[in-house]
Design a protein around this motif. Structure first.
Motif, PDB file in Angstrom:
ATOM      1  N   LYS A 133     -35.964 -16.785   1.363  1.00  0.00           N
ATOM      2  CA  LYS A 133     -35.438 -18.092   1.414  1.00  0.00           C
ATOM      3  C   LYS A 133     -35.931 -18.682   2.897  1.00  0.00           C
ATOM      4  O   LYS A 133     -35.708 -17.931   3.964  1.00  0.00           O
ATOM      5  CB  LYS A 133     -33.819 -18.507   1.319  1.00  0.00           C
ATOM      6  N   ASP A 152     -33.008 -13.273  -0.022  1.00  0.00           N
ATOM      7  CA  ASP A 152     -32.380 -14.046  -1.236  1.00  0.00           C
ATOM      8  C   ASP A 152     -31.358 -13.059  -1.722  1.00  0.00           C
ATOM      9  O   ASP A 152     -31.639 -12.538  -2.931  1.00  0.00           O
ATOM     10  CB  ASP A 152     -33.281 -14.449  -2.299  1.00  0.00           C
ATOM     11  N   ARG A 157     -25.404 -14.874   0.422  1.00  0.00           N
ATOM     12  CA  ARG A 157     -25.078 -16.114  -0.369  1.00  0.00           C
ATOM     13  C   ARG A 157     -23.768 -16.232  -0.353  1.00  0.00           C
ATOM     14  O   ARG A 157     -23.182 -17.373   0.118  1.00  0.00           O
ATOM     15  CB  ARG A 157     -25.912 -16.090  -1.692  1.00  0.00           C
ATOM     16  N   TRP A 206     -30.051 -21.799   0.820  1.00  0.00           N
ATOM     17  CA  TRP A 206     -29.594 -22.301  -0.413  1.00  0.00           C
ATOM     18  C   TRP A 206     -29.084 -23.922   0.119  1.00  0.00           C
ATOM     19  O   TRP A 206     -28.331 -24.278  -0.867  1.00  0.00           O
ATOM     20  CB  TRP A 206     -28.551 -21.480  -0.874  1.00  0.00           C
ATOM     21  N   GLU A 209     -28.762 -26.307  -2.786  1.00  0.00           N
ATOM     22  CA  GLU A 209     -28.797 -25.888  -4.186  1.00  0.00           C
ATOM     23  C   GLU A 209     -27.438 -25.681  -4.726  1.00  0.00           C
ATOM     24  O   GLU A 209     -26.195 -25.632  -4.054  1.00  0.00           O
ATOM     25  CB  GLU A 209     -29.299 -24.445  -4.322  1.00  0.00           C
ATOM     26  N   THR A 212     -22.978 -20.867  -6.963  1.00  0.00           N
ATOM     27  CA  THR A 212     -22.777 -19.891  -8.094  1.00  0.00           C
ATOM     28  C   THR A 212     -21.697 -20.234  -8.821  1.00  0.00           C
ATOM     29  O   THR A 212     -20.532 -20.645  -8.176  1.00  0.00           O
ATOM     30  CB  THR A 212     -23.029 -18.687  -7.729  1.00  0.00           C
ATOM     31  N   ARG A 259     -22.253 -27.785  -4.398  1.00  0.00           N
ATOM     32  CA  ARG A 259     -23.673 -27.336  -3.733  1.00  0.00           C
ATOM     33  C   ARG A 259     -23.267 -26.751  -2.463  1.00  0.00           C
ATOM     34  O   ARG A 259     -22.219 -27.335  -1.834  1.00  0.00           O
ATOM     35  CB  ARG A 259     -24.431 -28.729  -3.703  1.00  0.00           C
ATOM     36  N   HIS A 260     -24.246 -25.859  -2.165  1.00  0.00           N
ATOM     37  CA  HIS A 260     -24.065 -25.472  -0.859  1.00  0.00           C
ATOM     38  C   HIS A 260     -24.526 -26.539   0.248  1.00  0.00           C
ATOM     39  O   HIS A 260     -25.186 -27.731   0.136  1.00  0.00           O
ATOM     40  CB  HIS A 260     -25.539 -24.453  -0.514  1.00  0.00           C
TER      41      HIS A 260
END
Length: 275
Positions: A133, A152, A157, A206, A209, A212, A259-260
């Motif tokens: 990333k 990544d 994350r 991220w 994005e 998760t 989202r991040h």
């Protein structure tokens, strides 16, 4: 500095008990640190380990954080990380030591560089390769630029989510400790929990994005814990009510956006030096 003692794996509960009640013996100083960081051994009821002791008396004043609070913030970061269930921060306690009250954290032996997975890299390309990333471009030498990237990696994350929660103002590459057993730890959390947006990190890959599903579930549990669980009782001993309210607001904002976070533009997004 003496080599860290080779110790068997132990439970978090045992490590916390050892750090809290054990006898601290100073064995050296980590001189690269900006504040006083002492390498110690700790022994209690037949258990022994290496640890880091950061006395409050050795903290250098910072313009944007109250004096004498960095040790408490390190402990608060550990408490939040444990509540999230990801074990991203080594066991950390606040205790008295040879130089007064300070933070005491279990020493983590990082995997040798030649066997640890690469987490950060500078590459001569415009876009990151698969499995990486982009963080941004950096000047490396003679006016040449290279793309700074991070792996990544689901462990990174998770750490990016933790940093967004605790408002980490200093997530550098040197604060990432991968171990031989595949665990990843983050260390040096003294400049966290500021009520103002201070997020500075290398883990922007991220940004924007969606979180998760796991992160959303964890954040939901954390929000409840901050309102009526053990953290609601523990954190006021470590950070101010204003900072606690800001922590709750950050968790709520992450859940609302799903989202991040992305860099705000109001604060340098990447710490310096980055490693």
């Amino acid at each position: 500095m003496p080599a860290p003692e080779r110790i068997p794996s132990r439970s978090v509960t045992t490590s916390v008990e050892l750090l809290t009640h054990g006898e601290l013996s100073v064995r050296g100083q980590i001189r690269e640190a900006s504040n006083a960081v002492l390498f110690c051994s700790v022994a209690y009821e037949g258990e022994r380990a290496s640890c880091v002791y950061k006395p409050v008396a050795g903290e250098r004043p910072l313009w944007d954080f109250p004096d004498g609070t960095l040790a408490q913030r390190e402990v608060a970061a550990y408490e939040v990380a444990e509540a999230m269930g990801w074990s991203l921060v080594p066991p950390t306690v606040l205790r008295d030591g040879p130089y007064g009250e300070g933070m005491c954290q279990l020493w983590i032996e990082a995997a040798p560089e030649d066997s640890a997975p690469e987490l950060l890299a500078l590459v001569d390309r415009e876009e990151p390769a698969d499995g990486w990333k982009a963080i941004g471009f950096a000047e490396v030498e003679q006016g040449r630029t290279a793309l700074l990237v991070h792996a990544d990696d689901p462990r990174l994350r998770r750490l990016a989510v933790l940093d967004a929660v605790i408002n980490n103002a200093d997530r550098k590459g040197g604060h990432l400790l991968p171990t031989a057993d595949g665990q990843l730890y983050g260390i040096d959390h003294g400049v966290t929990f500021n009520a103002e947006d201070k997020l500075r990190t290398l883990l922007w890959g991220w940004a924007g994005e969606p979180l998760t599903d796991e992160a959303v579930e964890v954040l939901g549990r954390l929000a409840t814990d901050l309102d009526e669980g053990p953290l609601a009782a523990r954190l006021p001993e470590l950070i101010t009510q204003t900072e606690l309210a800001a922590l709750r607001a950050r968790v709520a904002a992450l859940l609302a956006s799903g989202r991040h976070p992305a860099p705000s533009g109001d604060w340098p997004a990447i710490p310096w030096p980055p490693v």
